[in-house]
Design a protein around this motif. Structure first.
Motif, PDB file in Angstrom:
ATOM      1  N   ALA A 130     -49.781  27.084 -25.562  1.00 36.32           N
ATOM      2  CA  ALA A 130     -49.485  27.273 -26.987  1.00 36.32           C
ATOM      3  C   ALA A 130     -49.504  25.948 -27.730  1.00 36.32           C
ATOM      4  CB  ALA A 130     -48.130  27.953 -27.153  1.00 36.32           C
ATOM      5  N   HIS A 131     -48.995  24.907 -27.095  1.00 41.35           N
ATOM      6  CA  HIS A 131     -48.984  23.602 -27.758  1.00 41.35           C
ATOM      7  C   HIS A 131     -50.398  23.083 -27.962  1.00 41.35           C
ATOM      8  CE1 HIS A 131     -48.181  19.243 -28.341  1.00 41.35           C
ATOM      9  NE2 HIS A 131     -47.139  19.718 -29.008  1.00 41.35           N
ATOM     10  N   GLY A 132     -51.269  23.363 -26.996  1.00 44.26           N
ATOM     11  CA  GLY A 132     -52.657  22.946 -27.155  1.00 44.26           C
ATOM     12  C   GLY A 132     -53.320  23.605 -28.353  1.00 44.26           C
ATOM     13  N   ILE A 133     -53.018  24.893 -28.580  1.00 47.23           N
ATOM     14  CA  ILE A 133     -53.560  25.597 -29.756  1.00 47.23           C
ATOM     15  C   ILE A 133     -52.925  25.060 -31.023  1.00 47.23           C
ATOM     16  CG2 ILE A 133     -53.792  27.827 -30.902  1.00 47.23           C
ATOM     17  CD1 ILE A 133     -55.455  27.628 -28.383  1.00 47.23           C
ATOM     18  N   ALA A 134     -51.600  24.869 -30.995  1.00 50.48           N
ATOM     19  CA  ALA A 134     -50.876  24.444 -32.189  1.00 50.48           C
ATOM     20  C   ALA A 134     -51.321  23.065 -32.670  1.00 50.48           C
ATOM     21  CB  ALA A 134     -49.366  24.451 -31.919  1.00 50.48           C
ATOM     22  N   THR A 135     -51.569  22.142 -31.735  1.00 50.70           N
ATOM     23  CA  THR A 135     -51.973  20.807 -32.153  1.00 50.70           C
ATOM     24  C   THR A 135     -53.330  20.820 -32.854  1.00 50.70           C
ATOM     25  OG1 THR A 135     -52.807  20.439 -29.899  1.00 50.70           O
ATOM     26  CG2 THR A 135     -50.636  19.547 -30.429  1.00 50.70           C
ATOM     27  N   ASN A 136     -54.172  21.785 -32.540  1.00 55.12           N
ATOM     28  CA  ASN A 136     -55.455  21.896 -33.235  1.00 55.12           C
ATOM     29  C   ASN A 136     -55.270  22.249 -34.705  1.00 55.12           C
ATOM     30  OD1 ASN A 136     -56.988  21.332 -30.971  1.00 55.12           O
ATOM     31  ND2 ASN A 136     -57.231  23.474 -30.397  1.00 55.12           N
ATOM     32  N   GLU A 137     -54.116  22.842 -35.039  1.00 55.79           N
ATOM     33  CA  GLU A 137     -53.868  23.295 -36.409  1.00 55.79           C
ATOM     34  C   GLU A 137     -53.063  22.298 -37.226  1.00 55.79           C
ATOM     35  OE1 GLU A 137     -55.393  26.018 -37.403  1.00 55.79           O
ATOM     36  OE2 GLU A 137     -56.159  26.221 -35.344  1.00 55.79           O
ATOM     37  N   ILE A 138     -52.688  21.144 -36.638  1.00 59.23           N
ATOM     38  CA  ILE A 138     -51.918  20.155 -37.376  1.00 59.23           C
ATOM     39  C   ILE A 138     -52.738  19.607 -38.545  1.00 59.23           C
ATOM     40  CG2 ILE A 138     -50.835  17.863 -37.238  1.00 59.23           C
ATOM     41  CD1 ILE A 138     -50.174  18.509 -34.320  1.00 59.23           C
ATOM     42  N   ASN A 139     -52.122  19.583 -39.712  1.00 61.91           N
ATOM     43  CA  ASN A 139     -52.739  19.113 -40.965  1.00 61.91           C
ATOM     44  C   ASN A 139     -53.909  19.993 -41.405  1.00 61.91           C
ATOM     45  OD1 ASN A 139     -50.969  16.980 -41.360  1.00 61.91           O
ATOM     46  ND2 ASN A 139     -52.257  15.500 -40.285  1.00 61.91           N
ATOM     47  N   GLU A 140     -54.000  21.196 -40.860  1.00 66.38           N
ATOM     48  CA  GLU A 140     -55.024  22.140 -41.283  1.00 66.38           C
ATOM     49  C   GLU A 140     -54.664  22.677 -42.676  1.00 66.38           C
ATOM     50  OE1 GLU A 140     -58.081  23.720 -41.698  1.00 66.38           O
ATOM     51  OE2 GLU A 140     -58.061  23.539 -39.508  1.00 66.38           O
ATOM     52  N   ASP A 141     -55.687  22.916 -43.478  1.00 70.00           N
ATOM     53  CA  ASP A 141     -55.440  23.525 -44.786  1.00 70.00           C
ATOM     54  C   ASP A 141     -55.835  25.001 -44.726  1.00 70.00           C
ATOM     55  OD1 ASP A 141     -58.450  23.665 -46.064  1.00 70.00           O
ATOM     56  OD2 ASP A 141     -58.146  21.856 -44.851  1.00 70.00           O
ATOM     57  N   PHE A 142     -55.086  25.839 -45.421  1.00 66.06           N
ATOM     58  CA  PHE A 142     -55.340  27.284 -45.423  1.00 66.06           C
ATOM     59  C   PHE A 142     -54.825  27.866 -46.729  1.00 66.06           C
ATOM     60  CE2 PHE A 142     -51.537  26.215 -42.964  1.00 66.06           C
ATOM     61  CZ  PHE A 142     -50.544  26.852 -43.684  1.00 66.06           C
ATOM     62  N   ASP A 143     -55.269  29.081 -47.018  1.00 66.65           N
ATOM     63  CA  ASP A 143     -54.868  29.741 -48.260  1.00 66.65           C
ATOM     64  C   ASP A 143     -53.402  30.189 -48.192  1.00 66.65           C
ATOM     65  OD1 ASP A 143     -57.384  29.444 -49.342  1.00 66.65           O
ATOM     66  OD2 ASP A 143     -58.092  31.376 -48.570  1.00 66.65           O
ATOM     67  N   LEU A 144     -52.793  30.235 -49.371  1.00 62.63           N
ATOM     68  CA  LEU A 144     -51.422  30.715 -49.507  1.00 62.63           C
ATOM     69  C   LEU A 144     -51.386  31.949 -50.390  1.00 62.63           C
ATOM     70  CD1 LEU A 144     -49.510  27.347 -50.154  1.00 62.63           C
ATOM     71  CD2 LEU A 144     -49.692  28.599 -47.987  1.00 62.63           C
TER      72      LEU A 144
END
Length: 406
Positions: free
Chosen positions: A305-319
């Motif tokens: 899970a941490h490996g997946i989560a680190t890929n999303e750090i500072n990712e931008d997405f819609d709100l």
């Protein structure tokens, strides 16, 4: 605070009553350096007894215990199994290995974990001091302190490095009087376990005051994370003799040790050889992570899970209009986590799944869609996995019945 991924372990959910490097471990050992070959406080990656020989580690007076430890580890785990070795001077105690240096703030054991870049899943000790020890609570008094220090070190390291592991230490110099041993089931150290028992007699030459940590390490190195090292179907251990002090294991009350939360050796009636009793850690029976097999499962899920989560750090997405996470993005990441854990764990038989439900993956990831990400820049996810069951007690009702077809 730097952007990062944080995973907290949820506990109390199980209701317990009383093809990766999952088996990559580290051995912390007392030793004597070998000129031009083997240095103290230096990390070595071993793959077999040929590497041990290359380091000049021999069954001599200086490194007899370390040699036997490595030899019996490879007999159990198999040649080719990778093992990190890190040795300390024989004038140090196990508690010293897990105590932060007053000057640098670094814990000695941390060096080995850092060299392995967080890949080590468990640490094991091989203690062989030259200094006289003091016995308290029927074993080396340092064991209690080492256990506390090891638990604190593990918690702190994992919180900062996101690389979970457990630690097994020896009930060094156990006197054989089990009644006065501390009851580990009253404690809260779910990353540390204590082992009792040796492959050699206490009065052997040289005397054996240590325990079979290395044999347990060898068994764990070659089984799935969900398997109990005491699983009978995996066969007997490779060691041919097993003692508690000078008493053969089969003549000692190992059930008493087990009931106090210690890991030790046993026999099974009608089966040859020696087996591990169970895999408890030094914590209470209600702890979800009381057993090494549960600890290893949740730690593997953590790493994935941490490996997946680190890929999303500072990712931008819609709100959404209220600042909450976009449902499509949430479902996408939930799917990535669930798919990764399913492929690496459930599909390998390390997690349970309801086979009557094709949508059951043995894992469930769910974002908290009520969090205002616009103001907090924080996303939250609940992640749960379903563990395998373990048949610790098998009860059969046996009797006569003449109406077997009814």
């Amino acid at each position: 605070m730097l952007p990062g991924a944080d995973i907290q372990f949820s506990n109390g959910n199980v209701g317990s009553v009383v093809a990766s490097a999952d088996g990559l471990f580290g051995l912390l050992a007392s030793a004597v350096a070998v000129a031009t070959k083997f240095d103290l406080e230096t990390a070595y990656l071993l793959k077999g007894m040929a590497d041990v020989a290359e380091l000049g580690i021999l069954p001599d007076l200086d490194n007899h215990k370390l040699y036997i430890t490595l030899k019996e580890f490879y007999e159990e785990a198999g040649e080719g199994t990778e093992l990190y070795l890190y040795a300390f001077g024989k004038d140090t105690k196990v508690s010293d290995w897990f105590t932060a240096d007053a000057g640098t703030g670094k814990v000695p054991a941390e060096t080995l974990l850092n060299v392995a870049n967080g890949a080590i899943n468990g640490l094991f000790t091989c203690y062989d001091p030259t200094e006289a020890i003091t016995v308290a609570d029927e074993m080396d008094e340092d064991v209690v302190l080492a256990k506390q220090k090891a638990q604190l070190f593990a918690e702190n390291y994992i919180n900062s490095k996101f690389a979970p592991f457990f630690i097994l230490i020896e009930a060094y110099a156990f006197t054989g009087v089990h009644a006065d041993l501390p009851d580990l089931e009253l404690e809260d150290n779910n990353r540390v376990g204590i082992v009792v028992g040796s492959g050699q007699k206490r009065t052997g030459v040289p005397a054996s005051l240590g325990c079979v940590n290395h044999v347990i390490m060898g068994r764990l190195a070659r089984i799935p994370v969900s398997s109990n090292p005491g699983k009978v179907k995996d066969g007997a251990l490779q060691i041919l003799t097993a003692y508690i002090v000078d008493s053969p294991v089969e003549e000692y009350d190992v059930e008493y040790l087990h009931d106090k939360g210690y890991i030790t050796l046993r026999t099974h009636v009608g089966k040859a050889g020696y087996y591990i009793t169970d895999d408890p850690l030094a914590t209470n029976p209600d702890d979800d992570y009381r057993y090494i097999s549960r600890r290893r499962v949740i730690d593997k899920a953590y790493r994935i899970a941490h490996g997946i989560a680190t890929n999303e750090i500072n990712e931008d997405f819609d709100l959404q209009n209220d600042g909450t996470i976009d449902p499509f993005y949430a479902k996408t990441v939930e799917g990535l986590v669930e798919e990764a854990i399913f492929n690496q764990m459930t599909a390998n038989g390390e997690l349970s799944r309801d086979k009557t439900d094709n949508n059951d993956l043995g894992v469930k990831a769910t974002f908290d869609t009520t969090v205002n990400v616009a103001t907090t820049s924080t996303t939250k996810m609940d992640l749960y996995v379903r563990p395998k069951g373990t048949s610790r007690w098998f009860k059969i009702n046996l009797g006569f019945n003449v109406n077997l077809n009814n």
